[in-house]
Design a protein around this motif. Structure first.
Motif, short mmCIF file in Angstrom:
data_model
loop_
_atom_site.label_atom_id
_atom_site.label_comp_id
_atom_site.label_asym_id
_atom_site.label_seq_id
_atom_site.Cartn_x
_atom_site.Cartn_y
_atom_site.Cartn_z
N VAL A 88 0.85 -1.19 0.00
CA VAL A 88 0.00 0.00 0.00
C VAL A 88 0.88 1.24 0.00
CG1 VAL A 88 -1.78 1.23 1.29
CG2 VAL A 88 -1.73 -1.27 1.32
N ARG A 89 0.62 2.16 -0.93
CA ARG A 89 1.31 3.45 -0.90
C ARG A 89 0.65 4.25 0.22
NH1 ARG A 89 4.83 4.87 -4.02
NH2 ARG A 89 4.40 7.09 -3.87
N TYR A 90 1.39 4.46 1.31
CA TYR A 90 0.75 5.04 2.49
C TYR A 90 0.28 6.46 2.28
CZ TYR A 90 5.72 6.03 3.63
OH TYR A 90 7.03 6.41 3.61
N ALA A 91 0.92 7.25 1.43
CA ALA A 91 0.46 8.62 1.19
C ALA A 91 -0.93 8.61 0.56
CB ALA A 91 1.45 9.37 0.31
N ASP A 92 -1.16 7.71 -0.39
CA ASP A 92 -2.48 7.60 -1.02
C ASP A 92 -3.51 7.07 -0.04
OD1 ASP A 92 -1.27 8.45 -3.38
OD2 ASP A 92 -1.04 6.42 -4.16
N PHE A 93 -3.11 6.09 0.75
CA PHE A 93 -4.02 5.51 1.73
C PHE A 93 -4.46 6.55 2.76
CE2 PHE A 93 -4.83 3.42 5.79
CZ PHE A 93 -5.84 2.55 5.42
N ILE A 94 -3.52 7.37 3.22
CA ILE A 94 -3.83 8.37 4.24
C ILE A 94 -4.83 9.40 3.73
CG2 ILE A 94 -2.83 10.25 5.63
CD1 ILE A 94 -2.26 7.29 6.55
#
Length: 149
Positions: free
Chosen positions: A132-138
């Motif tokens: 998971v790309r965490y910036a997109d998830f956030i």
């Protein structure tokens, strides 16, 4: 206040403001809450009370823009969460495994239920075996919840 926001943002603020503050002024905590949360911010009830009190219980659109500017400087939730992920990302990949993310969401802080995590994963299009790309998830996970308390 126009120097702090893009014209497009001001237009969006104005539309939302006058949709909920039909008299041309915000006169209640409920109006201010709905407007700010509709615009993607998550102020606390205490912050909202202080903003309304600061303006004497009534807020014109110009006053509202000032409050939006003040609050947008304070509220940096997505940036703070991304910074925390970056601190735990020794190889600076920008990703986290879905399994590890699920563990964090369920077992840290207040801890979410399996059902809540499943719902968030579904909303963010995360499958259980992916990275998971965490910036997109956030961005998705920090979107305001449509409960106006």
């Amino acid at each position: 206040m126009a120097r702090y926001f893009k014209e497009q943002d001001i237009d969006e603020f104005r539309e939302c403001f006058y949709l909920f503050a039909r008299s041309g002024q915000i006169t209640s905590l409920d109006e201010l809450t709905v407007i700010m949360r509709s615009l993607g911010l998550s102020p606390t009830i205490q912050e909202l009370i202080a903003y309304l009190k600061k303006k004497g219980g009534k807020m014109s659109f110009a006053d509202f823009l000032e409050i939006m500017h003040l609050h947008s400087k304070v509220e940096k939730i997505p940036e703070e969460v991304i910074a925390a992920f970056k601190a735990a990302d020794p190889h600076n990949t920008g990703t986290i495994s879905a399994r590890q993310l699920r563990n964090l969401l369920q077992n840290w802080g207040e801890g979410l239920s399996v059902r809540e995590v499943d719902s968030i994963f579904r909303e963010a299009n995360v499958n259980s075996n992916s990275m998971v790309r965490y910036a997109d998830f956030i961005k998705i996970a920090c979107a305001p919840v449509p409960d106006y308390y």
